[in-house]
Each structure stands twice: as structure tokens, then as C-alpha cells.
Design a protein around this motif. Structure first.
Motif, PDB file in Angstrom:
ATOM      1  N   ASP A  77       0.820  -1.224   0.000  1.00 41.63           N
ATOM      2  CA  ASP A  77       0.000   0.000   0.000  1.00 41.63           C
ATOM      3  C   ASP A  77       0.848   1.265   0.000  1.00 41.63           C
ATOM      4  OD1 ASP A  77      -2.396  -1.559   0.165  1.00 41.63           O
ATOM      5  OD2 ASP A  77      -2.081  -1.758   2.323  1.00 41.63           O
ATOM      6  N   SER A  78       1.989   1.203  -0.656  1.00 39.07           N
ATOM      7  CA  SER A  78       2.884   2.359  -0.664  1.00 39.07           C
ATOM      8  C   SER A  78       2.854   3.086  -2.001  1.00 39.07           C
ATOM      9  CB  SER A  78       4.314   1.920  -0.357  1.00 39.07           C
ATOM     10  OG  SER A  78       4.813   1.091  -1.395  1.00 39.07           O
ATOM     11  N   ARG A  79       3.410   4.278  -1.989  1.00 37.18           N
ATOM     12  CA  ARG A  79       3.619   5.074  -3.194  1.00 37.18           C
ATOM     13  C   ARG A  79       5.106   5.418  -3.239  1.00 37.18           C
ATOM     14  NH1 ARG A  79      -1.039   9.623  -1.765  1.00 37.18           N
ATOM     15  NH2 ARG A  79      -2.657   8.128  -1.133  1.00 37.18           N
ATOM     16  N   THR A  84       2.031  16.874   6.081  1.00 32.35           N
ATOM     17  CA  THR A  84       1.973  18.311   5.820  1.00 32.35           C
ATOM     18  C   THR A  84       3.354  18.829   5.450  1.00 32.35           C
ATOM     19  OG1 THR A  84       2.449  18.892   8.126  1.00 32.35           O
ATOM     20  CG2 THR A  84       0.117  18.572   7.517  1.00 32.35           C
ATOM     21  N   GLU A  85       3.374  20.007   4.868  1.00 31.80           N
ATOM     22  CA  GLU A  85       4.646  20.602   4.489  1.00 31.80           C
ATOM     23  C   GLU A  85       5.540  20.826   5.705  1.00 31.80           C
ATOM     24  OE1 GLU A  85       6.544  24.480   2.182  1.00 31.80           O
ATOM     25  OE2 GLU A  85       4.367  24.202   2.230  1.00 31.80           O
ATOM     26  N   ASN A 132       9.143  15.971  -3.293  1.00 38.24           N
ATOM     27  CA  ASN A 132       8.786  14.590  -3.587  1.00 38.24           C
ATOM     28  C   ASN A 132       7.690  14.112  -2.646  1.00 38.24           C
ATOM     29  OD1 ASN A 132       8.879  12.089  -4.833  1.00 38.24           O
ATOM     30  ND2 ASN A 132      11.052  11.734  -4.437  1.00 38.24           N
ATOM     31  N   LEU A 133       7.814  14.422  -1.376  1.00 34.34           N
ATOM     32  CA  LEU A 133       6.789  14.032  -0.401  1.00 34.34           C
ATOM     33  C   LEU A 133       5.461  14.717  -0.697  1.00 34.34           C
ATOM     34  CD1 LEU A 133       8.906  13.969   2.866  1.00 34.34           C
ATOM     35  CD2 LEU A 133       7.604  12.033   1.929  1.00 34.34           C
ATOM     36  N   GLN A 134       5.502  15.976  -1.090  1.00 31.31           N
ATOM     37  CA  GLN A 134       4.275  16.685  -1.432  1.00 31.31           C
ATOM     38  C   GLN A 134       3.557  16.006  -2.596  1.00 31.31           C
ATOM     39  OE1 GLN A 134       5.919  20.623  -2.050  1.00 31.31           O
ATOM     40  NE2 GLN A 134       4.992  21.398  -0.167  1.00 31.31           N
ATOM     41  N   THR A 135       4.336  15.630  -3.615  1.00 34.59           N
ATOM     42  CA  THR A 135       3.745  14.967  -4.781  1.00 34.59           C
ATOM     43  C   THR A 135       3.154  13.614  -4.410  1.00 34.59           C
ATOM     44  OG1 THR A 135       5.324  16.074  -6.260  1.00 34.59           O
ATOM     45  CG2 THR A 135       4.227  14.103  -7.094  1.00 34.59           C
TER      46      THR A 135
END
Length: 329
Positions: free
Chosen positions: A223-225, A285-286, A320-323
Motif C-alpha cells: 500500500d505504498s507510493r 503536511t509541508e 517529492n513528499l508533497q507529490t
């Protein structure tokens, strides 16, 4: 002109026997080795061609891991359907590196073995501790803007590891399977590449005469991205100034698990384990991402021209985390 012995092997035993000679090297795609031989930086007494060895398959194992033959080309690995679906970070990293022609020739083991792109190492004239131990590191006081590190450096070497593929593998988790005069063994991928320390001429954990046969990827995180983000001076055929390979699993609006590796800023593919721990359980969150990025770059040591890499690497993590999470800046 330097002379050398050239042998062709058709099986692993024959390759290992031929490589018993001092200064023997294995030749597959040759996209790094042949360049350095032509520059007289590497001076093998014997080359053993291993292209006929049966090491060109990608296999899914019963426990979910994937075993990649040493001779699988970068193009084949990047385009493999199972890799694209279950390890997109690896496919993206491979496709961001080099040109199509080079990816068609370069092999998985060769990518793992590739050497640094420091111009002082490659010019065969300047003092370089990798090329001639004890001679000094020209990059520390010289041109160190692009292919020099801020993490894992020493007073003897500050060259970055150039691979994109290896950054993705560091995030995924893997083992390097090798065979040598003493038999077979496995090396954890994070232990394979060595920090320069006092012995920058030693770049990997292989023993003399050992041959990489496979890279085994850890089973995909359920279940990862995942994604690979590469920041560079131009959009094609350029080494990373900073890059991030990130795998993340969400639980609601929080980070359940994260794996982060960095390229372009470390003397080896750099796994940011403390940043991963800082993210675990935090809201997506950012602010959380920026705190983790700060943790990832703790201890970074900038040099005269590459201090910009510290904020750039942080940006590679945050973006990258935001995307991946859909977080709004």
C-alpha cells in the motif's frame, strides 16, 4: 599503449578462474570501465568478458522479492512490467539517467560498480586519493560545485556517487549476491558502497576476484507510493545535483512509514534513516516534510562551491513528499 589479456567466459566458474590474475576486471556493458581504461585511469592487466553468462533474467521470488541478474540492462529493468508497477521509484530513477543508448548497454551490476565522475579523478593528472592514495584531494580546494558531496565526506575525498539506480535501491532495500574464490555470499546493499574515510580508493565491499551475480530487491512495501525526483542543471543526460528516492505509506492523513534515499549529495547512495523516523506518525503536511528534510541534512559539510546542495536536497525531499501525498504547499 598498454597491453592486457582478454578472456571470454561462458559460465561463472570460468569467469572466476580467469579473473584469478592480479588486476583482472570483469567486462559487461563497459560504459564506465572502457572510458576509464581509455583515459588510463584504470589499468587492468586482464579483462574477462562476462556477457555470455546466464545472468540476464528478472525473477519474482516466492516471498515477493525480485532477483535481478547482473547482466540485465538498465533499459530492460526500467521497462519491466513488474518493476514499473511495484517499484516505480526504480524505473523512474533508471530512466532519468544517461541516454537511451547508454541504458541499452549498461548493466545492473555495472551500474552498481560505476565509479565517481570527479574531474580530478578522471583527468589522470591532478592529485587524487582515489587514483593514487596519499596524493591529496584536489576537489576540496578546487572546483567542487556539481559532482562533489556534502554528506559522508572525509579529508581524503569528497566525490559523490553518480548512480541514480543505486539511490532507488537504497530506498527499496536490497542485497548484492556475489560469487568468488571462497564461494557465494550476500552483502546488504547499504553496506556495499563504502564511505571514503581514510581509504577512498576502496569504493565497495567486494573482495578480490568476486563477481556480482544478482541484486535482490526487498519485497514491495504494501500500500505504498514511490517516486524519484532528480534536480540537475539540465533536463537530460546530466548527473544529479540533488535527488530523492522516496517510498511512503499513508494511514489516513499521517505517515505510517517512509523510506528516503538521497543522491548527488553523498559519497555513497545515502539512506536518510533519521529523517524516516522523524516522519513516522506525523501528519502529511509541508511542516512535517520540512522538519524531516532538516533532519536528513544534519551533519552536512559544505565546501567552497557546493553549499547550495544542502537547501537543494531539502527541496528534493519536500517536493517529492508533497507529490506523493498530495499535500498542498
Amino acid at each position: 599503449m598498454r597491453t592486457f589479456q582478454f578472456d571470454k567466459a561462458t559460465d561463472t566458474e570460468q569467469a572466476l578462474k580467469a579473473a584469478g590474475a592480479e588486476q583482472a576486471m570483469f567486462l559487461a556493458g563497459g560504459t564506465t570501465l572502457l572510458d576509464l581504461v581509455k583515459l588510463d585511469v584504470m589499468q587492468p592487466e586482464r579483462l574477462v568478458d562476462v556477457n555470455r553468462l546466464p545472468l540476464n533474467k528478472i525473477e519474482t521470488l516466492s516471498d515477493g522479492r525480485v532477483r535481478i541478474g547482473a547482466l540485465v540492462t538498465n533499459t530492460t529493468l526500467a521497462r519491466d512490467e513488474h518493476i514499473v508497477e511495484h517499484y516505480p521509484v526504480l524505473s523512474q530513477a533508471l530512466l532519468s539517467g544517461a541516454t537511451t543508448q547508454l541504458r541499452n548497454k549498461a548493466t545492473t551490476a555495472g551500474n552498481v560498480m560505476q565509479r565517481v565522475r570527479c574531474h580530478y579523478f578522471r583527468d589522470n593528472v591532478s592529485p587524487c586519493n582515489k587514483r593514487e592514495p596519499g596524493s591529496g584531494c584536489s576537489a576540496i580546494e578546487g572546483d567542487n560545485r556539481s559532482v562533489h558531496a556534502v554528506l559522508g565526506t572525509s579529508e581524503h575525498c569528497i566525490a559523490t556517487h553518480p548512480s541514480d539506480m543505486c539511490v532507488a535501491m537504497a530506498a527499496i532495500g536490497a542485497t548484492v549476491q556475489v560469487q568468488g574464490p571462497k564461494g557465494e555470499r550476500e552483502i546488504d546493499f547499504l553496506d556495499y558502497h563504502l564511505l571514503p574515510g581514510d581509504t577512498p580508493e576502496r569504493e565497495h565491499a567486494l573482495q578480490p576476484g568476486e563477481l556480482i551475480t544478482h541484486i535482490v530487491l526487498a519485497a514491495p512495501l504494501a500500500d505504498s507510493r514511490s517516486a524519484y525526483l532528480k534536480l540537475r542543471d539540465r533536463a537530460s543526460y546530466q548527473f544529479a545535483l540533488a535527488s530523492s528516492a522516496i517510498i511512503v505509506r499513508l494511514q489516513g492523513d499521517r505517515i505510517a512509514e517512509a523510506r528516503i534515499a538521497l543522491g548527488g549529495v553523498g559519497t555513497k547512495p545515502w539512506r536518510a534513516t533519521e529523517a524516516e523516523q522523524a516522519l513516522r506518525g506525523q501528519p502529511a503536511t509541508e511542516d512535517s516534510f520540512r522538519r524531516a528534510a532538516d533532519v536528513a541534512m544534519q551533519g552536512a559539510k559544505p565546501y567552497r562551491q557546493n553549499a547550495y546542495k544542502i537547501p537543494l536536497a531539502k527541496q528534493a525531499i519536500v517536493r517529492n513528499l508533497q507529490t506523493l501525498t498530495g499535500a498542498v504547499a
